[in-house]
Structure formats: C-alpha cells, structure tokens
Motif scaffolding. Sequence first.
Motif, short mmCIF file in Angstrom:
data_model
loop_
_atom_site.label_atom_id
_atom_site.label_comp_id
_atom_site.label_asym_id
_atom_site.label_seq_id
_atom_site.Cartn_x
_atom_site.Cartn_y
_atom_site.Cartn_z
N CYS A 189 -7.40 -2.33 -3.33
CA CYS A 189 -7.24 -1.29 -2.23
C CYS A 189 -7.98 0.04 -2.78
CB CYS A 189 -5.80 -0.70 -2.26
SG CYS A 189 -5.63 0.54 -0.86
N HIS B 190 -2.10 -3.78 -6.97
CA HIS B 190 -2.56 -3.59 -5.56
C HIS B 190 -4.03 -2.65 -5.74
CE1 HIS B 190 -2.51 -1.79 -1.49
NE2 HIS B 190 -2.72 -0.80 -2.24
N HIS C 130 0.84 -1.10 0.07
CA HIS C 130 0.01 -0.03 0.04
C HIS C 130 0.82 1.41 0.00
CE1 HIS C 130 -3.34 2.87 1.20
NE2 HIS C 130 -2.73 3.08 1.96
N CYS D 63 -6.37 3.52 -2.33
CA CYS D 63 -5.39 3.98 -3.67
C CYS D 63 -6.20 4.22 -4.94
CB CYS D 63 -4.23 2.77 -3.81
SG CYS D 63 -2.90 2.55 -2.37
ZN LIG Z 1 -3.43 1.00 -1.13
#
Ligand SMILES: [Zn+2]
Lengths: 216, 223
Positions: free
Chosen positions: B39, B35, B9, B42
């Motif tokens: 997430c 990722h 992250h 993000c």
């Molecule tokens: Zn993230």
Amino acid sequence: MKPTSYSDRGMVEPTYRGSASVAREVDLMARIANGDRKAFEELYNLYHRRMARFLTRLTHRFDLAEEVINDTFWVVWRKARDFRGDSQPSTWILGIAYRKARNALRSSARFGRQNLEAESLALTSDEPFRTEELRDWLEQALEQLPVEQRLGVELCYELGYSCEEIATIMGCPVNTVKTRLFHARAKLQKLLPQLAGAGVPAPHGAGRQAAQERQS
Amino acid sequence: MMASSSCGHEECWLLLPWLANGRLSHAERAGAEEHLRECAACTQELARQRLMCQVLTEPERVTYAPGPSFRKLMERIDGRAPARPQERPLGRRDAPAGRAVAWRPPGLAWAASFVLAIGLAAFAGTAYRWSLPRYATHTTAAGGTPGVLHIAFDRSLPVGEMEEILRSAGARVVEGPGTTGVFGIAPVTAAARLRADPRVRWVEPLTGTEESQGAQGRRTREP
Ligand SMILES: [Zn+2]
C-alpha cells in the motif's frame, strides 16, 4: 539533524523507557506513599521536563504549565497510596495531568487564544521545509484542533505513549483514541500542505499530489 | 493476494501513528508492515507520521528548571504557600520602588524558575510565531555580559507575543523568568523601546547583586 542521544539533543526522553524505568517509578511511588520526599523530588524531576514542554506548548504560558504540573503532583503526593500498580505510574500521573490540562485549556478565557485562519498556515515557499520551520507551523496547526485531539497528538508523537496507554490516560476506549488521532491527522494534513510532501524526499511535491488525490 | 497476517487498509491507517512512535504490539506491527508492502498510501502516511514524531521531539528551545517549581510545590504541601498560585491582577504595573533589588521575590533566586533560559536565537523565516526559539542553553553564555535588564510582561501575554516584543526590540532573554515572570534580557539599549510597549509592565537594569544570583541560577541547570 542527525539524532544522537536524547541527552545530547537536550530533548525530552520518550515516556516509554523500558521495564527497568517502570520498575524504578513503581518503587518511587511506593516510597512516596510512605511520605518519602526524596523519592517525590526524584519523580517530580523525571516528569517536570516531560510535562513542561508539552504543557507550555498547549497553554503557551509558563505560569499555567507550572500550575498544571504542580496541581498534578499535589495530587500525586496526596494520592500515592491509592496507586495500586494496575497501571504504570506514567499513565496514572499523565492521566491526572491530562484532566488538569484539559480543565486549564477549557477555561481558556484565562489566556488569549490565537485564532488563525487555516489558509494563513500554508507556507508559500516551494522550498523543501526545514524541520524547525515545520515545527512552528505544526504548533500553530495544533491549536486548530479540539483539546482532546491536541492532547492525543502530544501524547502520541511527543511523549511516545501507546494507544492503550493514551486510552488509560484519557479514560476512554482505545478506538476513541484511534479516531481522535485519525481526525487530528486529517486536519493537520489539510493545514500543513508541506506535511503531504514528507513521504517523498525527491521529487518534492509528489507526495502532496498523492495526498490530495486520496483526500478528494 | 493478501497474507493472512496483514491488516486491512483502514486498520493499518489507524495504527500508523504508533508504528511511527514504535509503540505497536508485535502482532499489530507485523500486520501493519505486511500491509505496508502493498500500500503506497499507507507507506507515504507512515513517512508523514514519522516526520510528526521527529518534529515534535526535536531538541528543546527552552531549558526548564524543575527545582524552583518543586520548591513552590513543597511550600504548598507544607502549608507555607497558598494552595494555588495567586494571580496578579492583570494590567497592574508594578513599578519597582527605588532600586530594582527591593522588588526581588522572597525566598528564591529569581533567575532559576520554571524556565531557566529561552534563547531568542536569530530565527529566519516568517513561520516563527509563538513557539520558543531553539538552543536555549547556548544563550546562557550571554548572561555574563555586563548589561542585563529586568523585564516583566503582562501575565496574560502569550509566549509568542512576548518573544515578538523582545525580538522587535532586538533583545534576547538571558535569564529567567523568575517566580513572578521576570526575565533577564540583554542588551540594555533595548530598554527605551521596551518601556514604550504597553504590554511590558516594567523594565529596569539588573543590579550587581542580582547578577550574581542569576549566575547561581544558571548553574542549577541540569545536563
Ligand atoms: Zn493502506
């Protein structure tokens, strides 16, 4: 506004324009090293727009922006022979410009700096932002950042440089660039609540909440 | 749970500005995208980063003209000009002697300088501050109007304040600024109000001669 082509929109071309244009600039640099004025003018014109906008935004003064551009190209003209091609002309030139701009900004006693209170930046309206409105606020918010962070933001978002290129331009490690941007982003987000909503076209405001949760 | 190619992250978070500007290496990009699938934070931050890119690369509100700046640089390189542009002392009022035309800076068409045109388009909202108005080139069409004023501001005046002065006087920039920071503005009826402002060094009507030079200057605009 739907993006068309860069020229249609009258905007600055991104710095990264593929290997063909890099080769072109390397060729121009070689000719400039031999005193070729036509090549110098061509390179100057390529960079003038790119730098004029970014420098005017930084200094708020056309005369100062022009001074930085011409100081930069004064060095380019005199030092073109020193350019070895181990970096791109673009990062070499912007590296010179970066130092000139930083110095100009640091001697900022030369121009009035607006010190805006952070809270004055917040838009009161709950209407979805308009791009031009957001840009005006963003430009004000950028002034709250330290010079290196501000320049980092411009080099990344506006001029489209990679992290490694920015490190070359700024003469610092790659991780420093990432950290500068990290801090700049955090600060901008605090100053610009409307940025927080950007991730969620609808419903407006949900992204803001998520951002606040993450910040706390 | 996490694919091996995925970056963590924090790493992804740091890379997002360059994912947004399209300048990540292939490997970094693949890791970040991996990722991003898992997430939400993000993903949202990426949208903000893209917005930043979009906002900061919006079309220019100013048309810059490299030609005059380049000529200044070449004069400097050839030793025909001082190594650094000489600042005029602040606060000095350069009252044009007699006719405005007598004042014209030597060697250059004043209209075609660093900035070719600034459009002071009607701009709604209080957000507007120092930044320059959009669609600059559109307003150059207004240069054909008969009444154009020369105006010079205090050199230390921030761009935003200058615009504010013009805007509150109901004036717009149609040409310039020239080598010494002189703009052509319209309409002429704004003159009295602008003269009263201490930040304005002087305001004078544009003569016919210079008007045609201004037109030449405009033609130097690049596409
Ligand atoms: Zn993230």
